[in-house]
Structure formats: C-alpha cells, structure tokens
Design a protein around this motif. Structure first.
Motif, mmCIF file in Angstrom:
data_model
loop_
_atom_site.group_PDB
_atom_site.id
_atom_site.type_symbol
_atom_site.label_atom_id
_atom_site.label_comp_id
_atom_site.label_asym_id
_atom_site.label_seq_id
_atom_site.Cartn_x
_atom_site.Cartn_y
_atom_site.Cartn_z
ATOM 1 N N LEU A 138 0.818 -1.215 0.000
ATOM 2 C CA LEU A 138 0.000 0.000 0.000
ATOM 3 C C LEU A 138 0.853 1.266 0.000
ATOM 4 N N GLY A 139 2.170 1.100 0.185
ATOM 5 C CA GLY A 139 3.066 2.250 0.148
ATOM 6 C C GLY A 139 3.483 2.776 1.503
ATOM 7 N N PHE A 140 3.367 1.958 2.566
ATOM 8 C CA PHE A 140 3.685 2.429 3.912
ATOM 9 C C PHE A 140 4.824 1.613 4.515
ATOM 10 N N GLU A 141 5.801 2.322 5.064
ATOM 11 C CA GLU A 141 6.909 1.672 5.763
ATOM 12 C C GLU A 141 6.500 1.459 7.218
ATOM 13 N N THR A 142 6.719 0.253 7.730
ATOM 14 C CA THR A 142 6.250 -0.068 9.077
ATOM 15 C C THR A 142 7.335 -0.765 9.891
ATOM 16 N N ARG A 143 7.122 -0.731 11.197
ATOM 17 C CA ARG A 143 7.826 -1.599 12.138
ATOM 18 C C ARG A 143 6.764 -2.283 12.980
ATOM 19 N N ALA A 144 7.010 -3.537 13.316
ATOM 20 C CA ALA A 144 6.023 -4.297 14.073
ATOM 21 C C ALA A 144 6.702 -5.001 15.234
ATOM 22 N N ALA A 145 5.968 -5.109 16.327
ATOM 23 C CA ALA A 145 6.464 -5.836 17.493
ATOM 24 C C ALA A 145 5.309 -6.593 18.122
ATOM 25 N N LEU A 146 5.614 -7.792 18.623
ATOM 26 C CA LEU A 146 4.604 -8.662 19.215
ATOM 27 C C LEU A 146 5.064 -9.055 20.610
#
Length: 498
Positions: A138-146
């Motif tokens: 979709l064009g979005f840079e992300t960081r994820a944490a669980l």
C-alpha cells in the motif's frame, strides 16, 4: 507465570505515515528528498521525512529554510493532520482482516489484540510478515512488534531498532531491559537526570520508591512494559463510512449520462444515511477516466440532507464544467461529512420550495466557500456594535429569538464616522459629516451606555452618550460622543435611524 501469558498484542508503527501519504497522493519519486512540514516555534520545521531526506542529513525539527539551504532539491508539503487522521482510520478498517480488536494510537500506529488469531495465518511470525507486506504494497513503511502486553510491544516497536520484534510469551523483561528509558514516555528526562539510562536500570529500583517520586503512572507503565500486568487493548470504534461506486462497461462522456450516474450514486448513499437518521453535509465525487487520470470535485450542504433533488441541484453547475476527457470508466461518491437529520413536522398541505434558503446557502457556499457565508446571532452585550455575532450559516447553534430592544435603535450601524461641530450645543446645532454641512432640527437624548469593564476589548471600555437627531434636510442619524464635559467632546455618527 505472568498475567500477560495467553494474551498477545501486536503493535504496528507506520514510521513515515504523513510522508508516505503525500508520496502516494502526489506520485513523488522515493529517491527524491521529501519532508512534511508544520509551523513550530515561529518557523516551518520538518516533521516527517522520507528515507532520501534522512540520508541527506536532514532531521525532524530542523527549520525548513536551513534544510533547503543544505539540500536545495528538497520537496515539502504542509502537514494536514485531518487527512492523516482519515488515513489512519482507513488503515484501522483495513487491519480488521487480521484481528477483531484494534485500537488506534494517534498519530501513526495501530495496536492489534491477536490472541487466538495467529494460527489462521500460519503462526505469529507469518502473520506479522503478511501484515507488513500488505502495508508495504500500500506504500507504507512499518515496524512491528509482538509481545504479551501492548506496553511491551510499543517499546519494542519504537525503540527496539529492528523491523520486526517478536517476544516469546513471558519473555518481555529480557527483551526490553536494554531499551532506553524514553520507552516509558513523559518521565524519561527526569529518569536520565538520576543516572538511569535503560529500562533495566529502572527495573532494579524498588517500585515503592518510583511511585513516591514519579507517581503511580510510571510504575504502571513499567509493569506493563515488563509484562507483569496487562491493560487490555481497548478497540477503537469503526466509524461507519457511506460511499457508492459505479463502473461502466464502456466509457461515458455526455453530461446527461454523467448526471444520471451521479443521481444513482447520490440516491444510494442518501438511502443508507436516512436509515441511520443522518444527512449529508459534504460529498466528494471521484471520477476515473479511460486514460487512467482522475478528477475530484466536492459540494457542501447548508443543512444535513437526504434530498436527492437538492443535492443534484448543487452538482449541476460543477458537472457542467467537468472534463470527461476520453470517457469516464468509474465514478465513486464518498460522504465526507454527515450529521443527524433535523426532524421537522410539516404542516398539512405544505410544499417544499426549490428556492429554499438552504439551497441558496449551499449554492453560494459551493461557489464562494462556506466560510464566507455567515448569519447573525444575538450576543450578550448592551453596547452597540457588540450585541451581534456572526457564525457560519451552515453550522453553529440554533438561532435564538432576538431580544426586544429597550429603545428604538438604528437600522444601519457605522463604526463611528467623525463629525466636525460647527456650532454650539449638545448635540451641535450645525456640523459637518461626510464633507457636507447639516443643521439640527430636533434631537432626543442623551442615552448613556456604560462600559463593559469585565471585557478585555479596549473598544468596550469607553462610556458614550447617544442622541437620536433629525437634520433640517430630513436625515435621521444616531449621533454619539464621549461624556467628557466641555467643547473637547468628540462627536461621531454611529448609525442611521428609521
């Protein structure tokens, strides 16, 4: 066993949400330095930067003038927080395919309670990767944490430094011990002054001492970050959207065809809104042409409405100027704003006029801007010129009844037009106003208006005497002067009497 075991929170941080949004909207080249700016400390400053801008040595908080001196080719856009809020709400709806309970953490993150959901996507790691991959598409840079708690997941995502951080159940403490105290939020500076640099340093202190010095809030955030206690993810309510879409097997271009297609779309959204007791106040039409170009037009309504005919009357002058190009493939109508309908009981035999005041306000507002269309309301002031307030004609409080004046007032008010006395008397027997000489025939007064001493406006802190006068040539004026004795009195015309 910690209380957080069994619950799993996924924190999805959109690192450059504002910059990514502008790049998607304007088709910017990601290799070109770009930043979203906003006014802060009396200057435009960089707020959100793309990777190219950061690689060029720019940073958030830097004045735009300095940034352009360092990188002359820097592109910028002014931050639009309302647009970002709508985008985050759209991403919130999109993320519901992964979890039922999702909270929005403004301005750039989502918190998902994925307890019992990961196995549907092949496990936690596969789920996180799929979520990030879709966001990237979709064009979005992300960081994820669980992690077991949203506090631990937030700390890992924002301060862990990795693209993906997954804390095994019950292992949050080991994962975040080395993170900076900034992960705890507002008390970071005070903690650093005490020589505490990491969460591990803070964890070694007795909880009672932390509570005494910093309050219960810090201890609560620390316990949640370490996974010792868990605050459930409070899902953000999904705002209902009203929209309709129409695709054509062959491109259309005739105005009548476009109007017919739009009428179907307006009817569809009006029916949905009426079922919920709401009416349209702002509509946006997006057309997609055969050459893949698009155009966006919009209208506003003076009052919440589901009247299809009234909305079409507002669209008519706009669509007359619409360029269909090589033909229109798709039309999409979005309700940008709506409000509860005003229930009104019609009298027997009453008919709705096409020339209603709401239609007129809507037509003028769509041409000139709704902020320029105002209506008067009575204001709580006994001073002439201040007992009326102007509010937008399309909103604002319901107009109350105008109070009955204590004495007949002028039909037309002036801000105070100077008068030159040419003779004696109170008011003067002869005077010059607007370059013309007048003689006094009769007068009534004075009526003294005392100042409103509790107001900050200097114009309300002056007492003034008023006379109703009639001149020899027939003019009826409202003449005023400061109540100072003697010939130094300053005279002005403040209105025309009926």
């Amino acid at each position: 066993m910690s209380r957080g075991v069994g619950k799993r929170a996924l924190y999805l941080w959109f690192l450059r949400l504002a910059a990514d949004q502008a790049a998607r909207r304007d088709g910017l080249d990601p290799a070109e330095p770009f930043a979203v700016v906003a006014e802060a400390k009396n200057a435009l400053r960089l707020q959100v930067l793309n990777r190219a801008a950061e690689a060029a040595g720019l940073f958030a908080g830097m004045p735009l003038a300095d940034a352009r001196a360092a990188v002359p080719g820097l592109l910028s856009r002014v931050r639009d927080e309302a647009r970002e809020e709508r985008l985050l709400a759209a991403l919130h709806r999109w993320a519901h395919r992964y979890a039922p309970f999702i909270a929005v953490e403004a301005p750039d993150a989502l918190v998902l309670d994925i307890s019992g959901c990961a196995h549907l996507f092949g496990g936690e790691e596969a789920m996180v990767e799929k979520l990030r991959a879709e966001a990237e598409d979709l064009g979005f840079e992300t960081r994820a944490a669980l992690a077991d708690t949203k506090g631990a997941a937030r700390a890992l995502a924002r301060f862990g430094g990795k693209t993906v951080e997954i804390s095994p159940p019950g292992k949050a403490l080991q994962m975040i011990r080395s993170l900076p105290v900034a992960a705890l939020g507002a008390d970071a500076q005070a903690l650093r002054r005490l020589g505490l640099k990491t969460l591990g340093d803070v964890a070694r202190l007795p909880a009672s001492e932390l509570t005494k010095r910093f309050g219960a809030g810090l201890s609560r955030r620390l316990e949640e970050a370490f996974g010792r206690s868990a605050t459930p993810v409070a899902p953000t309510a999904v705002k209902k959207r009203y929209s309709a879409r129409l695709s054509f097997p062959e491109p259309i271009g005739l105005t009548d065809d476009v109007m017919e297609g739009l009428k179907r779309l307006v009817t569809a959204v009006a029916e949905k809104l009426e079922e919920d007791g709401h009416g349209v106040t702002a509509l946006e039409l997006i057309i997609q042409r055969a050459d893949n170009s698009s155009e966006i037009t919009s209208i506003g309504m003076a009052r919440p409405s589901v009247d299809v005919a009234a909305m079409m009357r507002q669209w008519t002058p706009i669509l007359d100027r619409l360029d269909a190009g090589f033909g229109i493939d798709v039309m999409r109508l979005i309700v940008r704003a709506h409000a509860p309908l005003e229930v009104k009981q019609s009298a027997i035999g009453e008919m709705t006029s096409k020339g209603s005041i709401e239609d007129l306000i809507g037509m003028l507002g769509n041409r000139l801007g709704f902020d320029r269309i105002t209506r008067p309301l009575p204001a709580e002031s006994h001073m002439p010129g201040f007992n009326e307030a102007r509010v937008p004609a399309v909103s604002g409080p319901k107009p109350p009844a105008w109070p009955k004046p204590e004495a007949p007032g002028p039909l037309r008010l002036f801000r105070g037009q100077p008068v030159e006395p040419l003779g004696p008397g109170r008011p003067p027997e002869r005077f010059r106003w607007r370059g013309k000489t007048y003689g006094l025939k009769r007068s009534e007064g004075p009526r003294r208006v005392l100042p409103e001493w509790w107001q900050d406006d200097p114009a309300r802190l002056e007492a003034r005497d008023y006379w109703r006068i009639e001149t020899e040539s027939g003019e009826r004026l409202w003449l005023g002067a400061d109540p100072a004795p003697g010939s130094e009195r300053h005279w002005s015309v403040y209105g025309e009497m009926p």
